[in-house]
Structure formats: structure tokens, C-alpha cells
Design a protein around this motif. Structure first.
Motif, PDB file in Angstrom:
ATOM      1  N   THR A  79       0.836  -1.194   0.000  1.00 36.26           N
ATOM      2  CA  THR A  79       0.000   0.000   0.000  1.00 36.26           C
ATOM      3  C   THR A  79       0.874   1.249   0.000  1.00 36.26           C
ATOM      4  O   THR A  79       2.107   1.175  -0.042  1.00 36.26           O
ATOM      5  CB  THR A  79      -0.925   0.016   1.227  1.00 36.26           C
ATOM      6  N   SER A  80       0.240   2.401   0.107  1.00 32.79           N
ATOM      7  CA  SER A  80       0.955   3.684   0.024  1.00 32.79           C
ATOM      8  C   SER A  80       1.544   4.131   1.348  1.00 32.79           C
ATOM      9  O   SER A  80       2.013   5.272   1.464  1.00 32.79           O
ATOM     10  CB  SER A  80      -0.010   4.763  -0.491  1.00 32.79           C
ATOM     11  N   ILE A  81       1.530   3.270   2.355  1.00 34.42           N
ATOM     12  CA  ILE A  81       2.126   3.621   3.648  1.00 34.42           C
ATOM     13  C   ILE A  81       3.612   3.902   3.454  1.00 34.42           C
ATOM     14  O   ILE A  81       4.300   3.213   2.698  1.00 34.42           O
ATOM     15  CB  ILE A  81       1.914   2.465   4.649  1.00 34.42           C
ATOM     16  N   ASN A  82       4.136   4.913   4.161  1.00 32.63           N
ATOM     17  CA  ASN A  82       5.524   5.320   3.910  1.00 32.63           C
ATOM     18  C   ASN A  82       6.516   4.263   4.384  1.00 32.63           C
ATOM     19  O   ASN A  82       6.211   3.421   5.232  1.00 32.63           O
ATOM     20  CB  ASN A  82       5.814   6.683   4.550  1.00 32.63           C
ATOM     21  N   LEU A  83       7.708   4.317   3.834  1.00 32.22           N
ATOM     22  CA  LEU A  83       8.713   3.271   4.024  1.00 32.22           C
ATOM     23  C   LEU A  83       9.161   3.160   5.476  1.00 32.22           C
ATOM     24  O   LEU A  83       9.464   2.059   5.945  1.00 32.22           O
ATOM     25  CB  LEU A  83       9.922   3.544   3.122  1.00 32.22           C
ATOM     26  N   GLU A  84       9.211   4.288   6.197  1.00 30.35           N
ATOM     27  CA  GLU A  84       9.648   4.240   7.588  1.00 30.35           C
ATOM     28  C   GLU A  84       8.718   3.375   8.435  1.00 30.35           C
ATOM     29  O   GLU A  84       9.176   2.553   9.242  1.00 30.35           O
ATOM     30  CB  GLU A  84       9.719   5.655   8.178  1.00 30.35           C
ATOM     31  N   ILE A  85       7.416   3.541   8.229  1.00 28.48           N
ATOM     32  CA  ILE A  85       6.453   2.732   8.986  1.00 28.48           C
ATOM     33  C   ILE A  85       6.542   1.268   8.559  1.00 28.48           C
ATOM     34  O   ILE A  85       6.490   0.352   9.386  1.00 28.48           O
ATOM     35  CB  ILE A  85       5.022   3.275   8.792  1.00 28.48           C
ATOM     36  N   LYS A  86       6.703   1.029   7.258  1.00 20.82           N
ATOM     37  CA  LYS A  86       6.861  -0.344   6.787  1.00 20.82           C
ATOM     38  C   LYS A  86       8.088  -0.998   7.419  1.00 20.82           C
ATOM     39  O   LYS A  86       8.059  -2.177   7.812  1.00 20.82           O
ATOM     40  CB  LYS A  86       6.971  -0.370   5.267  1.00 20.82           C
ATOM     41  N   THR A  87       9.165  -0.251   7.522  1.00 21.03           N
ATOM     42  CA  THR A  87      10.389  -0.787   8.125  1.00 21.03           C
ATOM     43  C   THR A  87      10.164  -1.126   9.589  1.00 21.03           C
ATOM     44  O   THR A  87      10.628  -2.162  10.093  1.00 21.03           O
ATOM     45  CB  THR A  87      11.533   0.222   7.987  1.00 21.03           C
TER      46      THR A  87
END
Length: 871
Positions: free
Chosen positions: A344-352
Motif C-alpha cells: 500500500t501507500s504507507i511510507n517506508l519508515e512505517i513499513k520498516t
């Protein structure tokens, strides 16, 4: 056949560690392994018809009967979902359309996933939980037997309602994850799709009722000396599972209620893609969805732990660390959901961040896996059927966990998501849990039936099952580039899919062996005795098989570190019974057969039968079946619309009447608690049940409020005001705030009047509460009517639930609160009627418990008022 060498009594010197000491799990002494193997039928003394009659199974509230009902019903849904799976495998024999049309294939995929995950996996585990947990705790039943029966009937009728959806133009076809916007009527317009959503909602209500009951029981009904630290591992896994269920399913219920509103009333939550509707569904669903993995697997883990201990003769290595790891996983399960949303479009920092939490949750599982392996290494393994399934579950779960690590990495997930790698990993984890549960079915089959299964057929079942399973799912790793939920795939993978199809039919054939084995054994199997396993040391094996109606010949106690049965009245001298391992009983005595056969005949005043849970289930089924015909808030014209309207009316009236009769019925539940209740020593059972229910309700309202905030931020916080008419003013909300706060004060006055023995003061205060609550609803109705019929300007057509996403969030969230107020008013009327006749003056607790609910409803409004009227 018996369980081979495990049916013998073990001598002390053959036990590698001398048994389970009181520092770990209390050792069990009891009649389970000797001549007193006969359970008596004293059912006629407790309002229960004979077990051979159909009526018995419609009215029973006894936990053992409910456990059998859950188990049999779950196995029916296994067949239902399994047939769907075989249809899919036939379709995938070659790429392209075959036996099924494209839409039929989508429906089969969706139905298979929904049935297996919701109507088979968890209920199958809770069949064992219902039967075994009260026995392991030393309780005569669950804390609220009628709620236990209600949870079963809601479960059954939710599954039947889902089955009806196939005959309403087709069931839901948007996948078991029900991703938005495919879940709204534009893409899944069939009435059957709405019925499937409502069926799932009814199932979640069943789960909530069951969770409240189990948590109250396990925290308040444990025997003397059975501390949480000493509790058997299967009971530990059920305790953690029900805590996860309480919160995770509340989030799912919120999602399903919102989705039902979108489908039936025309609200705009998940259709509003510009306001993040699709992403909102993913957050709500996966906040439930990832804990669900552990909700499914934890009971299987408990079965595995029990079987490893029993069939290795060793206490589980690192038992306290094993429990700590499970607690850690239960907590962490709520902070990893976003790894399902890496695309999804969630930003990479949160995904990490969520990649890190995902990797972190695998570490406690490493500890649990090694604990099971070391237990097996240090013990003497007996390869019985229950152990084979438990060991097989461990092997499958290890492979499933390793392949899941790939999906936990953001970069790899971009490649694997939407492919058959996910399908294979998912089944290696989830069906590994199923494998362990089948071990539990064989393990407790002698306890439930008093008969031994055929060991040869059991091992044949395992062999066919294990080979078929791996033949079905492992080729999916090789053919991982196959697109998920699609029957068109590259020609290069034909042979792998054909191999999977052969494996699927072999797996299905293994269950024919199981059903034949268990069916034949239940009728004509060898007598199992109370305890057919040598090293089994939990309490259920200390009583006859099947156990008597009220479970125990006296009051169980673990105060000495060994199980003793204390007299119910008179002297508290322990009544000794012969130890299951052949050792002496604590006082050197041996219980004779007459004592044991009288175990079910002790009249402790409990009731075991009520028809009203069944009636509530039937009425709920009819009500939701009728509501499935709603379209944008109204029923269509013609005979079809008339049918749905009439069904809703009949079901609604029946539901109201059944609930009133259920509440008014004189029913005596199990006595107690009489032992360990930490950390709720000073909290009465019903009060704790209310608190636990309100904890679930906090998550429900939290999900609704969170959804409102999420959509508003996605749309633009200040731009939101453009969606709201000027006529939506603060005054009605302010008036309602005063009304509810005053009503809470009136409830306090009612409790004070009850404590002082003032009948008219109690009636008057409750009546004032009722009047203020009605005033709240009338004021709300006037406000809504005004907004519905606006004239002129941008909202000349009225501001209705379907006007825009702002109106949807306002009406649905405050409407949910209004339903809570209505429920509270019905309870108030019931309390007034009974108080008029002099009730509650000598026991004011029901007024106090109602007050907890009413104050909670008022507190929720204190949050909703500023959110929807001021900010």
C-alpha cells in the motif's frame, strides 16, 4: 485397538523425571486409571433429557455436551470447506476455465477461505476447550452455562446463514479478506454477498459471548491451589487465545458493522476511495487478521505441548519460559498487522518498523519450537496417533514459519505478494494448527466417548494426511509465480498443479479413514478406561470416561500439590483416591466405585438445561436473513421485498421475546469460585463478565472513532466542514450530554436506594433513568429528522447517511451509541418491573452491574460529542 504400550500403568522407575512436581503442574491423583471407569447418568435429576434424544442436544447447557456439539459441527464445516477446496483443485488441473465459471470460482475461493478460517478452525479448537478446560481447572462447568450454549447456537446459525447465501444469487465473491472496494454492492451486488457479511457478524457475536465466558471461568473458577503458574498448558493457550479473541474480533465486528451499513443502508465508508476507504478496511481487517493466526495456532500449540509431555514421559522443558513466550506473542500479535499492507501507500519508515516487529515476533516461537524438540529428545517417545499428529504439526509449522520470514521483508514481499508463495506459506502455518488439533481429537476421543480408537487406522490416517498435505502444498512453493485467486497460470506449472490436485484428493481421502475410525470406535470400540495414557497428568484424566455430569466426586483441590477431592459439606478431610500412576493417594485411601458413581448424583443445585439459547439462535438467524434484503435503507417492492420484511419482523419479535425469557428464566449456574481467582479475587463472576464485555466494547467504539479520524484526516481535517450542513449545530448534542450525565446520576441514586432497602426510591430512580434515556433518543430523533429533510442550499435533498462520507460517519457512530442506549433502556424496564415486586433490596448487585454498562455508554458519548459537534 488400544494405545499400545501407553495404555499400561507406568511404574515410578520408568519415568525419566519422576513425573510433574508441584513446582510446575500439580500432579494428578484420581480414579481415572482403575476400576472406577464408569460415568453415571444422573441427567434426569438436573433437567436434562436422555443423551439419546434430540431434545437433549437442543436444551443442554453442560460444557461437555456443548464441546461435543462444537466438535461435530466444526467437522461438518470441514467437509463443507473441503468440498470447495476440491472444486478449486479440479479447476486448476489445467489453466483456464473448466468446471467452474469465473464467478463461481471466485465464490468457491471466497467461501473456502471464510468457512475454513471462521467456521472450522477456531470452533474445532473450542470444542476441545469447552470439554476439557473446566475439567483441567477443577470446575463443574463454565461460569455462565447458558451463555456457553448461546455461543454455540449463534455459531451454528451463523454458519447456516452463510450456507443460505449461496441461494440468494450467489455468495460473497471478493476473497476471504473482503478487500474494499470489492466488498461494496457496486462490485458484489448479490443479496447473498450481504448475507455472508451478516453471517460473519453473527459469528463474531458468538465469539464475543464465548470469550467473556471463558475468561471469567479461567480467572475465577480454578480449583484451590491451581494458580495461573500451575495451570495446564492447554488451558494456558486457551486463556491467551480468548484474550486475543476478545480484542481482535471486536475490531472485526466494527469492520463488519460498517461494511453491513455500506451494503444495506448506503453509507460511504469503503466506497470512498478518495478518503482512504480501501486502506481503512485493510487496517481494520488486519488488526484482527494477524492475531487470528495465533488465535488459530495457540490451541493447537497447547495440544502439542500436552501430547509431547504425555507421550515422552517428560515435563515440558523450559515450561515457564514457554508460557512467557506465549504471553509475549499474544501481546506482539497486535503490533504486526501492517506487514500485510507492504504494497500500500504507507511510507517506508512505517513499513520498516513493522518489518522489525514481524521479525521480533518470530523469536518467541523459536523458543517454543526448541522447547518441544528438547522435550522429545530428553524423553522416551511413544509414537501413538496423537503424538504423530502433534509431531507432524511441529514439522509443518517450522517450514511455514521459515517461508513466512520471506514475506516479512519489505523487498521480498513486493515480489511474493499475490502469488502462490503466500498460499503455500499460509496453509503450512494454518493447517499445521489443524494437524495439531487432529492430534487433540485422537488424544481426547477416549475421554469424550469412553472408547479407544483403532490405532492402526489412526496411523493410516496420519500417513495419508501427511503425504497428501505436502503433496498438495509444497508444489505451490515451486510454482509460486502462479497468480493468487486466479485459475489462469503459465503452462510451465501444469505438472506442479496437477501434483497438488492429486495431493488434495489424497488429503481428502485421509479424512474418510478418520471418520470411519472414530465412528466405528464410538459405537463398538474397546473400553478406554478413565486414563488410557501412561504419563497423562492433567485433571481430566482423574475422572471416569466420559466424566459424570458434574465432573468430580467432591471439591477438587491442588493445595497439597496433588489432586484431592474434598467433601462438599461437613468435614474438610480430603477424600483419598488412588493415584493415576499407581502411587498412593494423599491419605492412603482408595475411592470405591460407589463413591465415584455418586459423583454425578450430588445435587449442588445447578441447572443444566434451557431452551432459550436455542430460541435466540433461531430468532437471530431469521432477523439477519430478513435484513439481508435491505437496499439503501429500504426493502424492494414485490413478493421478494415482502418476504424479507416479514422475515425481519418475525425474527425481531422472536429475538426480543427469547431474550426476555432468557433473562427471566430461573437458572442456577455452577457454584464457586472456591479456589484461585488472582488477579480478580475481589470481583464477583457476573461483575467480571461485565467488565470483560465492556473491554471488548471499548475496542468496538475505538474502531469506529478511529475510522472516523482516519477518513477525516485522509479527506482533509478542515476541509471536512464543507461536507457538513450549517444546520448541524451544537445544541442538540449539548442537550443530550446533559441528559445522559443526569441519567448516570440517577443510576447512582438507584444503587443507593437498593443498598438502603428503599423499594420506591429504587423504582423512582430507575424510572428517572428510563425517562432521561428516552429523552436522549427523542432529541436525537428530532435532530436526525431535521437533517434528513433540509431545504435549499447545497444539501437541499437532505443530509442522509448516504449523502457523503461525513454524514456516514456521523450517523453510523452516533447510531451505534444510540443502539447501546436502547439496549440499556430495555434492561432498565426489566429492572423496574422486578424492583416493583421487591427485587434487589437484599441483593443490589444487578443494579450495580447495570450501572457499569450505563456509565460506560455515557462516557462514550463524552467522546462522541466533541468529535461530531465541536471539532
Amino acid at each position: 485397538m488400544s494405545g499400545g504400550e501407553d495404555s499400561r500403568t507406568a511404574s515410578d522407575d520408568s519415568r525419566p523425571d519422576g513425573g510433574y512436581g508441584p513446582e510446575n503442574e500439580p500432579a494428578v491423583t484420581g480414579p481415572g486409571g482403575r476400576e472406577a471407569d464408569r460415568a453415571t447418568d444422573a441427567d434426569h435429576d438436573h433437567g436434562l433429557p436422555d443423551a439419546a434424544s434430540v431434545k437433549r442436544w437442543l436444551v443442554t447447557t453442560n460444557h461437555k455436551d456443548i464441546g461435543i456439539l462444537y466438535t461435530v459441527t466444526a467437522l461438518f464445516f470441514l467437509i463443507f470447506g473441503g468440498v470447495m477446496a476440491l472444486l478449486l483443485r479440479i479447476q486448476l488441473w489445467t489453466p483456464g476455465e473448466g468446471l467452474l465459471t469465473a464467478m463461481s470460482y471466485n465464490q468457491a475461493v471466497s467461501a473456502h477461505g471464510l468457512i475454513m478460517i471462521f467456521w472450522f478452525l477456531s470452533p474445532f479448537a473450542f470444542g476441545f476447550a469447552n470439554y476439557v478446560v473446566p475439567l483441567q481447572l477443577g470446575a463443574r462447568d463454565l461460569a455462565f452455562p447458558r451463555l456457553n450454549a448461546l455461543s454455540y447456537w449463534l455459531y451454528l446459525f451463523s454458519g447456516l446463514l452463510f450456507g443460505v447465501s449461496f441461494f440468494q444469487g450467489g455468495t460473497f465473491s471478493g476473497g476471504w479478506t473482503m478487500y474494499a472496494p470489492l466488498n461494496v454492492p457496486v462490485y458484489t451486488p448479490n443479496i447473498g454477498a450481504s448475507t455472508a457479511v451478516l453471517a460473519l457478524g453473527l459469528f463474531v457475536v458468538s465469539v464475543t459471548v464465548s470469550s467473556v465466558n471463558f475468561l471469567t471461568t479461567m480467572h475465577r473458577m480454578r480449583a484451590e491451589g491451581l494458580t495461573l503458574r500451575r495451570m495446564p498448558l492447554f488451558s494456558w493457550t486457551i486463556l491467551l487465545t480468548t484474550w486475543m479473541m476478545l480484542f481482535a474480533f471486536a475490531a472485526l465486528l466494527a469492520a463488519l458493522m460498517i461494511l453491513s451499513s455500506d451494503r444495506l443502508l448506503g453509507t460511504q465508508y469503503f466506497a470512498a476511495t478518495d478518503a482512504g476507504g480501501s486502506l481503512l478496511w485493510a487496517h481494520l481487517f488486519w488488526f484482527f487478521g494477524h492475531p487470528e493466526v495465533y488465535i488459530v495456532f495457540f490451541p493447537a500449540l497447547g495440544v502439542m505441548a500436552e501430547c509431547f509431555q504425555t507421550f515422552t514421559g517428560r515435563r515440558l522443558v523450559g515450561r515457564k519460559w514457554f508460557i512467557a513466550a506465549m504471553v509475549l506473542v499474544a501481546l506482539q500479535s497486535f503490533v504486526v498487522w501492517m506487514h500485510h499492507m507492504f504494497l500500500t501507500s504507507i511510507n517506508l519508515e512505517i513499513k520498516t518498523l513493522f518489518m522489525a516487529t514481524t521479525i521480533g515476533i518470530s523469536l518467541p516461537f523459536d523458543l517454543m519450537v526448541f522447547a518441544l524438540i528438547y522435550t522429545m529428545v530428553k524423553g522416551r517417545v511413544r509414537f501413538t496417533t496423537p503424538f504423530l499428529f502433534s509431531f507432524g504439526a511441529l514439522l509443518l509449522f517450522i517450514l511455514g514459519g521459515i517461508t513466512g520470514v520471506f514475506l516479512g521483508a519489505v523487498v521480498l514481499d513486493y515480489e511474493f505478494r499475490g502469488t502462490y508463495w503466500v498460499v503455500a506459506h499460509f496453509h503450512y502455518v494454518m493447517v499445521a494448527g489443524v494437524t495439531g488439533l487432529f492430534g487433540g481429537l485422537y488424544y481426547w476421543f477416549p475421554k469424550m466417548t469412553g472408547k479407544m480408537y483403532d490405532e492402526f487406522l489412526g496411523k493410516l490416517h496420519f500417513g495419508l494426511y501427511f503425504v497428501g498435505f505436502n503433496l498438495l502444498y509444497f508444489p505451490m512453493f515451486v510454482a509460486w509465480e502462479t497468480p493468487r485467486r486466479d485459475f489462469v497460470y503459465p503452462e510451465a506449472f501444469v505438472s506442479w498443479h496437477q501434483l497438488s490436485t492429486v495431493g488434495g484428493f489424497l488429503l481428502g481421502a485421509s479424512f474418510l479413514v478418520m471418520f470411519y475410525n472414530l465412528g466405528k470406535s464410538a459405537v463398538a470400540g474397546e473400553e478406554a478406561g478413565g486414563n488410557p495414557w501412561a504419563y497423562s497428568m492433567t485433571t481430566e484424566w482423574a475422572v471416569p470416561s466420559p466424566p459424570p455430569l458434574e465432573n468430580f466426586p467432591g471439591r477438587p483441590s491442588f493445595a497439597s500439590g496433588m489432586l484431592e477431592f474434598r467433601r462438599e459439606s461437613g468435614s474438610e478431610r480430603p477424600r483419598g483416591v488412588e493415584a493415576a500412576d499407581g502411587g498412593p493417594a494423599p491419605d492412603g485411601g482408595v475411592a470405591d466405585a460407589a463413591e465415584l458413581e455418586s459423583a454425578g448424583g450430588h445435587d449442588h443445585g445447578e441447572d443444566h438445561a434451557s431452551v432459550w439459547p436455542f430460541a435466540v439462535g433461531v430468532a437471530s438467524f431469521l432477523t439477519l436473513l430478513g435484513l439481508s434484503g435491505l437496499q439503501r435503507g429500504g426493502f424492494p417492492g414485490g413478493a421478494e421485498g415482502g418476504f424479507y420484511l416479514a422475515t425481519t419482523a418475525v425474527g425481531g419479535l422472536g429475538l426480543g421475546w427469547s431474550l426476555v425469557r432468557l433473562a427471566a428464566e430461573r437458572f442456577r449456574g455452577p457454584y464457586g469460585p472456591f479456589g484461585e481467582s488472582w488477579p480478580f479475587d475481589g470481583v464477583e463472576n457476573t461483575k467480571l463478565g461485565v467488565w470483560i464485555f465492556l473491554a471488548s466494547d471499548v475496542v468496538l467504539f475505538g474502531a469506529f472513532v478511529g475510522s472516523y479520524i482516519f477518513i477525516r484526516v485522509a479527506h482533509g481535517w478542515t476541509d471536512w466542514h464543507e461536507l457538513i450542513p450549517a444546520a448541524h449545530v451544537v445544541t442538540p448534542g449539548l442537550i443530550n450530554t446533559y441528559l445522559l450525565l443526569t441519567s448516570s446520576f440517577a443510576v447512582v441514586l438507584a444503587l443507593v436506594a437498593a443498598e438502603k432497602g428503599s423499594r420506591w426510591g429504587l423504582v423512582g430512580a430507575l424510572s428517572l433513568t428510563f425517562v432521561l434515556g428516552v429523552g436522549f433518543l427523542v432529541n436525537k430523533a428530532i435532530e436526525w429528522n431535521h437533517l434528513f429533510h433540509l431545504h435549499g442550499g447545497e444539501f437541499a435533498g437532505g443530509w442522509t447517511p448516504g449523502t457523503n462520507v461525513a454524514s456516514s460517519t456521523f450517523y453510523l457512530t452516533t447510531g451505534l451509541h444510540g443502539l447501546h442506549v436502547i439496549a440499556g433502556l430495555f434492561i432498565t424496564l426489566y429492572l423496574i418491573a422486578r424492583a416493583w415486586n421487591g427485587a434487589y433490596l437484599d441483593d443490589e448487585r444487578p443494579v450495580e452491574y447495570f450501572g457499569l454498562y450505563w456509565h460506560f455508554v455515557d462516557i462514550v458519548w463524552l467522546f462522541l460529542f466533541p468529535l461530531f459537534y465541536i471539532l
